[in-house]
Write a protein that holds these residues in place. Structure first.
Motif, mmCIF file in Angstrom:
data_model
loop_
_atom_site.group_PDB
_atom_site.id
_atom_site.type_symbol
_atom_site.label_atom_id
_atom_site.label_comp_id
_atom_site.label_asym_id
_atom_site.label_seq_id
_atom_site.Cartn_x
_atom_site.Cartn_y
_atom_site.Cartn_z
ATOM 1 N N VAL A 20 0.972 -1.254 0.124
ATOM 2 C CA VAL A 20 -0.063 0.008 0.051
ATOM 3 C C VAL A 20 0.845 0.989 -0.088
ATOM 4 C CG1 VAL A 20 -0.158 0.157 2.553
ATOM 5 C CG2 VAL A 20 -1.828 0.743 1.138
ATOM 6 N N ARG A 21 1.891 1.281 0.578
ATOM 7 C CA ARG A 21 3.019 2.331 0.537
ATOM 8 C C ARG A 21 4.385 1.748 1.035
ATOM 9 N NH1 ARG A 21 0.807 5.136 5.816
ATOM 10 N NH2 ARG A 21 1.812 4.153 7.299
ATOM 11 N N GLU A 22 5.610 2.439 0.802
ATOM 12 C CA GLU A 22 6.759 1.931 1.300
ATOM 13 C C GLU A 22 6.843 1.821 2.798
ATOM 14 O OE1 GLU A 22 11.613 2.741 0.518
ATOM 15 O OE2 GLU A 22 10.103 3.876 -0.700
ATOM 16 N N SER A 23 6.558 0.743 3.351
ATOM 17 C CA SER A 23 6.720 0.618 4.693
ATOM 18 C C SER A 23 7.231 -0.671 5.016
ATOM 19 C CB SER A 23 5.341 0.882 5.213
ATOM 20 O OG SER A 23 5.338 0.608 6.488
ATOM 21 N N SER A 53 -1.701 2.264 11.189
ATOM 22 C CA SER A 53 -2.548 2.786 9.861
ATOM 23 C C SER A 53 -3.630 1.414 9.487
ATOM 24 C CB SER A 53 -1.613 3.518 8.906
ATOM 25 O OG SER A 53 -0.773 4.402 9.291
ATOM 26 N N GLU A 75 -7.275 3.528 2.759
ATOM 27 C CA GLU A 75 -7.065 4.028 4.016
ATOM 28 C C GLU A 75 -8.359 4.521 4.998
ATOM 29 O OE1 GLU A 75 -3.954 6.336 7.121
ATOM 30 O OE2 GLU A 75 -3.888 6.908 5.059
#
Length: 468
Positions: free
Chosen positions: A330-333, A366, A379
């Motif tokens: 979903v995102r760079e994490s 999150s 989100e």
């Protein structure tokens, strides 16, 4: 605090009035009888201990418990005699015995329909067990209804005591106190999962069992040595270390009472996936080009897993197991991630942890909802009346419609310390300390259990009771 017509002290804020012989109670309640009368009932017996319950901890009955003119005043009088309050100076049982002998009403005479209404309002398993201990007719009602009642508030199983007493303690959110259970079946074992009301335990011999702490029924899973790569991983490690760090988590597709249940495990330092069906003698690794998995869930008849990068795969557990990529990150994490079902939706939760100081510390969560059609994560900022429970357990959501009865706060994430890498090789006071309640509304974090809960391998884990 006044007294009702039966001589019992009125409950705080209670409004009693009688219309046509019917008493409507705006704040009635049923509290577990103080006497321990559950000897021989599975895990609950003479060794079980529960602190005195305050009025705030009572299981409340709304005015709908007594509907129309079906139940007259004398039935409610006997419900009131069950209540045990410290300032009364006696238990409900003592009050019952003290009442005039000329009254033919007994507990066993309560209408079955009324007992069922009461039982359906109990959200704590311990109250349910005590409910069935009142008399034979109440016990019969409990036995007849237990398979239909699955709404139990979550418990936090605390670390094993260091005194070798074989006592396991459970912190009950709805009671805000600790229930102690002598559970030798869990002694010196690491809990590597809590799923469908069952604990997954591994001992120093690397034997793996499913354990229902209420009934004490156990099922055997394939031995840890049957995992692929176990022998290569085992070199240079003691059996205690292999017990503590080889398996991250085990999740069930259903209760093992279902002969078709499947167990899925995240194992080894590569975070691989493996399955075992009922009756299997070995674990079967699921071939996958993805690895470093952190969580797995059984959602709508399908296993899904998420890895450290945030890639989500579906798991085909048929004759030729395989994984298929469902969504990209979903995102760079990078970090601990979870999959959890909430209101029929599949959610992804990202946990942010900092390591600047010892011990490590969670600072943020999150939450994202999967749009299966677009294969996109969206989100979300609120869980509404639900809260999530994350950790070594099978991640789950909980409906908080009546937070006063369950003790669970809405729109929150209840988490325990499950950062396995941070615990490896640690024999210090910090392992298990990173837990609390995260409020999605404002991001604040508060404790859910304030007692000491650290242990080198027996870490706190969420457990949802199952008496079936």
């Amino acid at each position: 605090m006044g007294r009702g017509r039966d001589g019992c002290k009125s409950l705080p804020g209670e409004k009693d009035h009688v219309e046509g012989g019917i008493e409507q109670r705006g704040w009635g309640g049923l509290v577990a009888i103080r006497q321990q009368r559950a000897a021989g009932w599975g895990g609950f017996g003479p060794d079980s201990k529960v602190g005195d319950l305050e009025w705030e901890d009572a299981i409340t009955l709304s005015a709908t418990v007594v509907e129309g003119d079906k139940y007259n005043y004398r039935w409610i009088k006997w419900l009131r005699c069950l209540v045990a309050h410290p300032t009364m100076g006696e238990t409900g049982t003592e009050h019952f015995r003290r009442m005039k002998k000329g009254d033919e009403t007994t507990w066993s005479e309560l209408p079955e329909e009324l007992l069922e209404i009461i039982a359906r309002r109990l959200t704590c398993l311990f109250d349910y067990v005590q409910f069935g201990a009142v008399c034979q007719s109440w016990h019969s009602t409990m036995v007849n209804m237990h398979q239909h009642l699955t709404f139990w508030d979550p418990w936090l199983m605390l670390p094993e005591k260091q005194d070798k007493s074989m006592i396991r303690s459970f912190y009950i959110l709805s009671k805000r106190n600790i229930f102690e259970l002598k559970l030798p079946e869990a002694h010196a074992k690491r809990c590597i999962g809590s799923s469908k009301g069952w604990l997954v335990m591994v001992d120093v011999s690397l034997s793996i069992q499913l354990l229902n702490p209420y009934t004490r029924v156990q099922f055997q899973l394939p031995h840890q040595l049957t995992f692929q790569d176990q022998n290569n991983f085992a070199q240079g490690y003691t059996s205690e270390e292999l017990r503590d760090f080889f398996i991250l988590k085990v999740v069930l597709s259903s209760s093992p009472s279902n002969p078709d249940y499947i167990s899925i495990a995240i194992y080894s330092d590569w975070g691989k996936l493996a399955i075992a069906r009922s009756g299997d003698e070995v674990w079967t690794t699921i071939p996958s080009e993805w690895f470093a998995f952190t969580d797995v869930i059984y959602y709508k008849e399908q296993f899904y897993a998420i890895n450290w990068n945030g890639e989500v795969v579906s798991c085909d557990v048929g004759a030729h197991p395989k994984t298929t990529l469902i969504t990209t990150p979903v995102r760079e994490s990078y970090g601990q991630k979870y999959l959890v079902e909430c209101s029929g939706e599949l959610l992804q939760v990202i946990r942010e942890v900092i390591f600047e100081d010892a011990p490590h510390k969670t600072i943020w969560f999150s939450v994202f909802k999967l749009d299966f059609y677009k294969k996109l994560w969206v989100e979300i900022k609120s869980l509404g009346d639900h809260s999530l429970f994350l950790g070594y357990n099978n991640s789950f959501s909980f409906c908080c419609n009546d937070s006063s009865a369950t003790g669970v706060k809405r729109d929150c994430i209840y988490f325990t310390d499950d950062y396995l890498e941070a615990h490896q090789g640690l024999q210090n006071e910090w392992a298990g300390s990173d837990m609390g309640v995260f409020h999605l509304e404002d991001g604040r974090i508060e404790p859910h259990y304030s007692g000491y809960a650290c242990h080198p391998f027996s870490l706190p884990i969420w457990y949802t009771p199952n008496i079936g």
